[in-house]
Every structure is written in structure tokens, then in C-alpha cells.
Design an enzyme around this catalytic site. Structure first.
Site, PDB file in Angstrom:
ATOM      1  N   HIS A 459       0.825  -1.203   0.000  1.00 57.66           N
ATOM      2  CA  HIS A 459       0.000   0.000   0.000  1.00 57.66           C
ATOM      3  C   HIS A 459       0.860   1.254   0.000  1.00 57.66           C
ATOM      4  O   HIS A 459       0.478   2.278  -0.580  1.00 57.66           O
ATOM      5  CB  HIS A 459      -0.927  -0.011   1.217  1.00 57.66           C
ATOM      6  CG  HIS A 459      -2.128  -0.884   1.022  1.00 57.66           C
ATOM      7  ND1 HIS A 459      -2.831  -1.434   2.067  1.00 57.66           N
ATOM      8  CD2 HIS A 459      -2.747  -1.316  -0.104  1.00 57.66           C
ATOM      9  CE1 HIS A 459      -3.831  -2.152   1.591  1.00 57.66           C
ATOM     10  NE2 HIS A 459      -3.800  -2.099   0.289  1.00 57.66           N
ATOM     11  N   GLU A 702     -28.356  19.508  -2.312  1.00 62.09           N
ATOM     12  CA  GLU A 702     -28.024  18.126  -1.984  1.00 62.09           C
ATOM     13  C   GLU A 702     -29.242  17.260  -1.687  1.00 62.09           C
ATOM     14  O   GLU A 702     -29.105  16.044  -1.552  1.00 62.09           O
ATOM     15  CB  GLU A 702     -27.108  18.097  -0.748  1.00 62.09           C
ATOM     16  CG  GLU A 702     -25.808  18.847  -0.923  1.00 62.09           C
ATOM     17  CD  GLU A 702     -25.040  18.955   0.390  1.00 62.09           C
ATOM     18  OE1 GLU A 702     -24.115  18.154   0.587  1.00 62.09           O
ATOM     19  OE2 GLU A 702     -25.387  19.832   1.202  1.00 62.09           O
ATOM     20  N   ASP A 726     -24.335  13.411  -2.082  1.00 63.18           N
ATOM     21  CA  ASP A 726     -25.519  13.329  -1.223  1.00 63.18           C
ATOM     22  C   ASP A 726     -26.807  13.343  -2.038  1.00 63.18           C
ATOM     23  O   ASP A 726     -27.744  12.606  -1.737  1.00 63.18           O
ATOM     24  CB  ASP A 726     -25.537  14.495  -0.228  1.00 63.18           C
ATOM     25  CG  ASP A 726     -24.818  14.141   1.071  1.00 63.18           C
ATOM     26  OD1 ASP A 726     -24.814  12.952   1.431  1.00 63.18           O
ATOM     27  OD2 ASP A 726     -24.279  15.043   1.714  1.00 63.18           O
ATOM     28  N   CYS A 773     -19.905  19.860  -7.464  1.00 57.20           N
ATOM     29  CA  CYS A 773     -18.682  19.485  -6.750  1.00 57.20           C
ATOM     30  C   CYS A 773     -18.685  18.030  -6.289  1.00 57.20           C
ATOM     31  O   CYS A 773     -17.910  17.660  -5.407  1.00 57.20           O
ATOM     32  CB  CYS A 773     -18.451  20.405  -5.552  1.00 57.20           C
ATOM     33  SG  CYS A 773     -19.768  20.385  -4.316  1.00 57.20           S
TER      34      CYS A 773
END
Length: 841
Positions: A459, A702, A726, A773
Site C-alpha cells: 500500500h 443536496e 448526497d 462538486c
């Protein structure tokens, strides 16, 4: 002394087991049998009353352990508990250990005077010796605990074949554990293909080390009141391939198994000072050496008397570690992207692993070990188990185990974290770097990495590649003895490093680096240009950021402004909220980095998936996404809200700062927020403190209600910003953190796209601009749809800005409008993705 009850369908089998066990302890341990039924023609079966009578016949306050063979034996044992008085019922334990081996181990432990918990542990571990002899891997601690003793608890079982390309690697394993943890039922898992032992489904280490690969068959058992629902949720994970559909970009674990190099390198004789290693992250770095070494921790070992105090000390350290990792996860999601940052979700689950925690607790409570020694001993056991696995990919997860283990140990010891502070750019030389170390590196200061350990599939290596830091691993240990300031060169493409390279070698590397930098510079120049379609339509490309460092990266990547400053980073990893002066300094510093570029600051957005421990929400919310979050929380905490607004207003002087409110659902909320903003403005005016009195105010779109009243909201504010992350889950009524329905939450679903279209039309009718966004903006294939819907601005993670601008440059607005219109008419997100991926428009 602990008593043992054997429950079996076959009376002969049960009597044989009892006889064998009794001979081992010379009849010292009280044992009883409940087996078979009184039916000469069909004697196989179990009877709850028999089980009750067997338990009652040997009951003592030391406890009774009940072992069962299969099927109805469990149900009969559970029903038998109903007949016991409550004070006895709590001392009777049903155990899932194998009947024969478990009984033998249990009677030996009971004869030795062990308590009921120790007897159960011995019964559960009864197959370890046999499995070891047969070469079958086992977890070095109990893998499953006692079954539910609720007599009404149903039991369910499903068998599934794993279709994921990499099986249950780190991210799917974390999803599996997190999903199972949402239910009351106990989840057990077995890898039938490898004939593994059954492990607990709430243990991230146990699930990961099952070694599940594509094509393996699993049997998943759920025992509890919500067993059926739990199994359905887990089954949905497999059906949806854990969200790893073909349309998604490769996950961090997918890339772990892919070579970072695409071009085979010719074999060349070594040059003077050359060290061979492993190519991990392409690029050329030439700079002086800086050594990095984490602060060594000397682990004390001593006998403790107050076990409760010691256990609480460990729990406090773990809780602090969780807060630190949550902060790192937040920062990493912006710095390296959500997919790469997801490895820290597994770190969080490691700290919640019940198998690990129970093993530590046994050492503290029963062996009276101090927390440091107990914690390190168990972490070492887990790490060593990963090391001995044959699966090379699973062996790489040792780094993550050690990383988390060291974090907790550091907190227990009160040691400060080891931070790498560089005054000038350098090449970092070390034995190894943990994922946490690597994620915090500043690519503008760390030009290269040279390690003596590690591999390209770790990782840490993946994060280095994402950060664009040339990296060579596995070089000779002699580099650890180099003096700081020694000139070094690394070529992350060939896997070579040079100590004080000779002039000829240096010239070759400089030429190669220059070619690479020229290509990067060309891309940067193009990224610095406005995003304009081939027919002349411009769309602004902004960045989503969460720190001053992010702002610098965003500007370097070609961001034309910041469309979303997530201010939550100011509130993380602390015990109280930031003050006005602290916030002011941060906002001003970011604005100065941006120079004349716009900066949209979103006020504090907590709740839902972003809780802050010291901001007391109160009663645990059944569905926090529908609860007290965003603007709702701030309007109820005016001191917190006004402090942030004062800082934003003061920072606005001389800069292009805008303020934006999250989670707006009603016009009333907007007007309330504006009224509070007006109060703060009046207070600043009265105090003679300057601010931008024309600062624009916007809202996040949202939730569906905001779309429905977008025309009314547009009359109240200066701009919109659509948060599709959202908005998608609210439109589709699907919790994006719930794997069972997460597949519904797709911003390219026509229902969501129509919401975007409606919002854009309302904004433009009112004469205000609208941006987007959400994560979908970072997907280049979605660019034609978003442009075609009429958005004025897209805000994305900084690293995706150049790619997005290139995608926009290849479009025409006319064509994009047609694509968007076609997308709105599709039936599903899958059809929309097919539309753009295959360019069938």
C-alpha cells in the site's frame, strides 16, 4: 468445576464421546449426554427436555458448556435454556466447537481448573493441532466465539461464489465486516474451496486471512434474530461485486497487483555506484539524502494489579488512534483520492477487530500484563500469521498491521509522532515506510524514495505512485549508512539507484529527467489554460480541497479556483472546536495561495458520515443522514456558527471569498442563516473590523426538496453548488454507506441527472451560476453530460484537473447537449454509462 453437556442426534455417538473424554480425565469432570429420541424406528434426533435435564443434572455456579453436533441439536439446546431460571441461564454457554475434539479439549481444561471462558477457548482451538499437521492455516487465536444463547435466535446459511477479480482483498473484506457489524446476528465464514476453518465475520483479520480469491466458494452462517436480513445484505455485496463493476476505475487493491511499469526495460551492465532494486513508482529524482526513521519504542513489561484501569488505558489509546486515522482518511481522500484513501478504512476496522481485542483483554485481565506488552504481543501474532501465508498479496498486509499497531503503542507510551520535516527537497532513504508515513509526504519536498524493504504491491508503494514520487524499493542495506547530504539518484522506472553517480551516469539521468519534466510541463501548461470546448464554450474547472497544502497542489494542477473548501479538517483530531483567530489564519493562508482565484468556503458540515466526538449530537440517530447534520446542526449551535462566519468574513477582505451553506432543505433555513450572517456583519462593522461587504452567499443543492424549490432558493442566494454525492443517495433513497443498496446511488442515473438539469434551469432563469462538486465531476467520461446540462463550473480533486480539461477540450457544446439529452432518456445509470463509454450517441 465446569460441567460439559454433549448434545447429538445419535445416542451411541454421544456416549462414545463421553466415554473417550472421561477416560482422559479419569471421570473428574461432570459430564452429561442429551442424545437421540425415544422412537425405536427412528432413534436419531434431539429433544429439548433431554438437554434441559442434562444441564440441570450437572449444573454448578462454575458454568456449563454445551457442545452440539449439527442442525436441530442447536435449536434443542437453545430451547432448553428457556426452562432454566435466569440466574442459571446466564451461566450456560452454547459453543460451536467441534463435538469430538472440542469435548476432549474442554474436559482436559475443566479438569485443570480453568474457568468457563478458558474452557470455551480450549474447545474452540481444538482443531489447531490437527489443522497444523495437515498444513491448513489457522488464525493464532480463537476464530469464533460462543453462539447466541437466545432461544429464539434463528440460524441461516448461504453459499456464494466470489466473482471479484481479486477476491476478498482489503477493501471488500472491510465492506464485508462493516456490513455484518450492522446486525445483531453473529456472522461466521468458511472458505470451502481451501477447506479453511470457520472464522468470525466481525474480524477484519480473520476474514482477510481466509485467502478468498476469485472463484472460491464460501459458506456464510448467521445466527441471531436478524439472521435472514444479515445474510441478504451480505449476499447483495457479492451480487454487486462489492461495487467493483467494470465501469469503475481500478481500486487501490487492483492496482496493487498490477506492475507500475508498462514498458519492459533492457538489461544493461551496472554503472559505478549503481544499486539494483524494485521499480515501484516511475520517474527520476536527483537530490541529497535525508534519512527517515520512526522513533524506536522500547516496550515495558510488568505485572499490573488494577486490570480494569489498564484495560481502560488501552481503550483510550485505541480511541485516540481512531480519531487520528479518521483525520488521515479525510486528508488522504483529498490528497490521493477516495479509492487510495480507502486502505485506512481497513485500519479503522483493525482497531475494532473483536478477535484481536479479546485476545489482548485476556492477556491484561487474566495474565495481568501491562497494556503495551499485551497489545504488542497480539499484534505480533497477527502480523506473523500474515507473514506465513502462502498468498504473497496477503503477506503485504503486514505493513498495515504494523502501522496500526505502532500507532496505538506510541499513544500508550506517550510518544510524539515522527514527522518528516524537510527544509529543502530531498530523497528519503529508510528501511521502510508505513502507509500512514507515505500518505503524509509532501511531493514538493520529497523528490524520491529509496527503501531497503517493501514491494511494488504494498500500500505504501501504491500511495507513492499516486503522489507521483519516484520510488525504488529493496535496495542494499548499505544506503542506510549513507551520510545525510550525500547525492543520490533514483530511477523508479528501472528500479535502480545511484550513490554519488558519476558524471556520465548523471548526464544520462538528467536528460531522462528533463524529458520527463518537459512532458510534465507541457501537460501543466495545458492544464493552466482555461477549459474550452473545441467550439469555444468555456467551463470553469475548480478544485475541492481540505488544507493549505491542497490549495498549493490545486494551483499547480491548473485549478481556476476552489469550488469547495471542506472546513471539517479544522475540527478534526482535537478535543474542542477551533477558535476565530485560528480559522482566520487558515482561510487567509489559503486565499493567498489562490491569489486572485475564487475561494468558496463551505461552513461546517458534520453529522451523517462525518461525526465529531466532542460535538455532542446526543441520542444516537437511527439514520444520521436524515438527521441533525449540516446547516441544521449549525443553526442550533450559534456560537460555533458565528465564530466560523466571523473568521470567513474577516478573511474575505482583499480576496475573492464566497461562503456556502450545506444541507439546505428549506427557504426558512437559508433566511435564518442569512440573518445570522447579517448579525455577524453588523458586529464587525460596529467593531470597525473590515470585510468584503459584497461577499457572495451560496447554498449546496443536496436534497430533493432543494431541487423542488430551486427557483425560490435562487431568489435568496448568489450561486448554487450541486453536491451529487448526497443528492444521489437522497434521490434514490439509498444510503451510500449501506452496501446492500449502494449500487442505487449513482450520480449518472437519469433521475439524478434530471435533478441536475432542473437545478441548472432554475439558477439560470434567476440569473445566478451553478457548479457541481460531487465525485462524478472527476469522471472524464461524464464530462459531455455535465457540460450538456449547462453547468457553469465543475469542482474536482486536484489530481484530476488536467485529465478533465483535456476531456472538455475534445468536446463541442452542441455534441455535449445532444449527449445529455440522450442520457436523460435512458432507463438506468448502466445505460447512461454505456452511452458515454461506447460513444453510442
Amino acid at each position: 468445576m465446569v460441567g460439559i453437556v454433549i448434545v447429538s442426534h445419535s445416542k451411541q455417538l454421544a456416549l462414545g464421546v463421553r466415554e473417550l473424554a472421561a477416560q482422559m480425565v479419569q471421570g473428574q469432570v461432570p459430564m452429561a449426554v442429551a442424545a437421540g429420541i425415544e422412537d425405536p424406528e427412528n432413534p436419531l434426533g434431539t429433544d429439548p427436555m433431554q438437554v434441559y435435564e442434562a444441564i440441570a443434572s450437572i449444573f454448578s455456579d462454575d458454568g456449563v458448556l454445551v457442545l452440539m453436533d449439527l442442525g436441530s441439536a442447536l435449536m434443542s439446546a437453545e430451547m432448553a435454556l428457556e426452562f432454566l431460571p435466569p440466574e442459571q441461564r446466564e451461566k450456560v454457554y452454547l459453543c460451536e466447537a467441534p463435538l469430538v475434539e472440542g469435548a476432549l479439549a474442554a474436559v482436559v481444561a475443566a479438569a485443570a481448573g480453568m474457568n468457563i471462558q478458558q474452557v470455551m477457548a480450549e474447545a474452540r482451538g481444538a482443531l489447531v493441532a490437527k489443522a497444523t499437521q495437515l498444513g491448513i492455516g489457522v488464525v493464532p487465536q480463537p476464530v469464533v466465539n460462543e453462539l447466541s444463547t437466545n432461544p429464539e435466535s434463528p440460524k441461516g446459511e448461504i453459499r456464494l461464489t466470489v466473482n471479484n477479480r481479486l477476491g476478498l482483498h482489503a477493501r471488500p473484506a472491510a465492506q464485508f465486516v462493516a456490513t455484518g457489524a450492522r446486525f445483531q446476528s453473529q456472522i461466521l465464514v468458511q472458505n470451502l474451496t481451501l477447506k479453511s476453518l470457520t472464522v468470525r465475520g466481525d474480524s477484519i483479520n480473520s476474514v482477510t486471512t481466509l485467502g478468498v480469491r476469485q472463484g472460491h466458494e464460501l459458506v456464510i452462517t448467521a445466527i441471531g434474530v436478524d439472521a435472514e436480513t444479515a445474510l441478504a445484505a451480505l449476499q447483495a455485496l457479492f451480487i454487486n461485486n462489492f461495487g467493483e463493476g467494470d465501469h469503475l476505475r481500478p481500486t487501490v487493491d487492483d492496482r496493487a497487483l498490477e506492475s507500475p511499469l508498462a514498458v519492459p526495460q533492457p538489461v544493461t551492465p551496472p554503472t559505478p555506484g549503481e544499486l539494483a532494486g524494485i521499480a515501484a513508482s516511475p520517474g527520476i529524482a536527483i537530490a541529497t539524502v535525508v534519512h527517515y526513521q520512526s522513533t524506536p519504542i522500547v516496550i515495558p513489561q510488568y505485572h499490573i494489579e488494577n486490570v480494569e484501569l489498564e484495560w481502560q488505558r488501552l481503550r483510550t489509546a485505541i480511541q485516540t488512534a481512531q480519531h487520528e486515522i479518521q483525520t488521515l482518511l479525510f486528508e488522504a481522500s483529498i490528497q490521493i483520492g477516495d479509492a487510495e484513501a480507502a486502505i485506512f478504512d481497513a485500519h479503522l476496522l483493525f482497531l475494532e477487530d473483536p478477535v484481536l481485542l479479546e485476545a489482548v483483554q485476556v492477556r491484561i485481565v487474566e495474565q495481568h500484563q501491562n497494556a503495551e506488552a499485551a497489545w504488542q504481543a497480539v499484534v505480533d501474532e497477527v502480523a506473523n500469521f500474515y507473514r506465513i501465508l502462502e498468498d504473497s498479496y496477503l503477506q503485504e498486509r503486514v505493513d498495515d498491521v504494523v502501522d496500526v499497531g505502532q500507532r496505538v503503542l506510541r499513544l500508550l507510551m506517550g510518544n510524539a509522532p515522527t514527522n518528516l520535516q524537510l527544509s529543502t527537497p530531498a530523497i528519503v532513504v529508510a528501511a521502510d515506510l508505513t502507509p500512514s508515513d507515505t500518505a503524509r509526504l509532501d511531493p514538493t519536498k520529497v523528490l524520491g524514495i529509496c527503501l531497503t524493504n517493501g514491494s511494488a504491491t504494498s500500500h505504501s508503494a501504491i500511495i507513492a505512485r499516486t503522489l507521483g514520487i519516484p520510488t525504488v524499493l529493496g535496495v542494499d542495506d548499505q544506503v542506510l549508512g549513507l551520510a545525510s547530504g550525500t547525492l543520490m539518484a533514483v530511477d523508479g522506472e528501472t528500479g535502480k539507484a545511484w550513490v554519488e553517480p558519476e558524471a556520465d551516469t548523471l548526464n544520462v539521468l538528467l536528460a531522462k529527467r528533463q524529458a520527463w519534466q518537459t512532458a510534465q510541463h507541457a501537460a501543466r501548461i495545458q492544464a493552466d489554460q482555461p477549459a474550452i470546448t473545441s467550439d469555444g464554450q468555456q467551463i470553469r474547472v475548480f478544485a475541492n480541497i481540505g488544507s493549505i497544502a491542497d490549495a498549493k497542489v490545486a494551483v499547480a494542477a491548473g485549478a481556476e479556483g476552489v469550488g469547495l473548501l471542506r472546513t471539517e479538517f479544522l475540527y478534526l483530531n482535537r478535543t474542542s472546536p477551533p477558535g476565530e483567530e485560528e480559522q482566520l489564519a487558515i482561510y487567509q493562508a489559503i486565499a493567498q495561495v489562490l491569489d486572485t482565484r475564487p475561494l468558496i468556503i463551505r461552513t461546517l458540515d458534520v453529522g451523517g458520515d462525518k461525526p465529531l466526538p466532542y460535538l455532542k449530537i446526543g441520542v444516537l440517530e437511527a439514520n444520521p443522514f436524515l438527521g441533525w447534520r449540516g446547516i441544521r446542526f449549525c443553526l442550533d449551535h450559534l456560537d460555533l456558527f458565528k465564530t466560523q462566519l466571523r473568521a470567513i468574513l474577516r478573511a474575505s477582505m482583499g480576496h475573492k471569498i464566497k461562503v456556502m451553506w450545506p444541507m439546505i432543505a428549506t427557504v426558512t433555513e437559508v433566511r435564518a442563516a442569512k440573518a445570522i450572517l447579517g448579525e455577524v456583519q453588523a458586529e464587525l462593522c460596529q467593531a470597525g473590523i473590515p470585510f468584503d461587504q459584497t461577499m457572495e452567499v451560496g447554498v449546496m443543492i443536496e436534497v430533493p426538496s432543494a431541487v423542488a424549490i430551486a427557483d425560490q432558493l435562487a431568489a435568496e442566494v448568489d450561486f448554487f453548488s450541486i453536491g451529487t454525492n448526497d443528492l444521489s443517495q437522497y434521490v434514490m433513497a439509498g444510503d451510500r454507506t449501506n452496501p446492500r443498496v449502494a449500487a442505487l446511488v449513482d450520480a449518472l442515473h437519469p433521475a439524478v441527472l434530471r435533478m441536475v438539469q432542473r437545478t441548472v434551469r432554475a439558477a439560470h432563469t434567476a440569473g445566478i451560476e451553478v457548479g457541481l462538486c460531487g465525485e462524478i465531476a472527476a469522471d472524464p467520461s461524464a464530462a459531455p453530460i455535465l457540460l450538456g446540462l449547462g453547468l457553469d463550473e465543475l469542482s474536482v480533486n486536484p489530481q484530476t484537473i488536467p485529465i478533465l480539461k483535456q476531456a472538455i477540450a475534445q468536446l463541442t457544446l452542441t455534441r455535449a447537449t445532444a449527449i445529455a439529452a440522450s442520457a436523460l432518456q435512458q432507463d438506468s445509470a448502466a445505460q447512461v454509462r454505456e452511452l458515454v463509454s461506447n460513444k453510442i450517441y
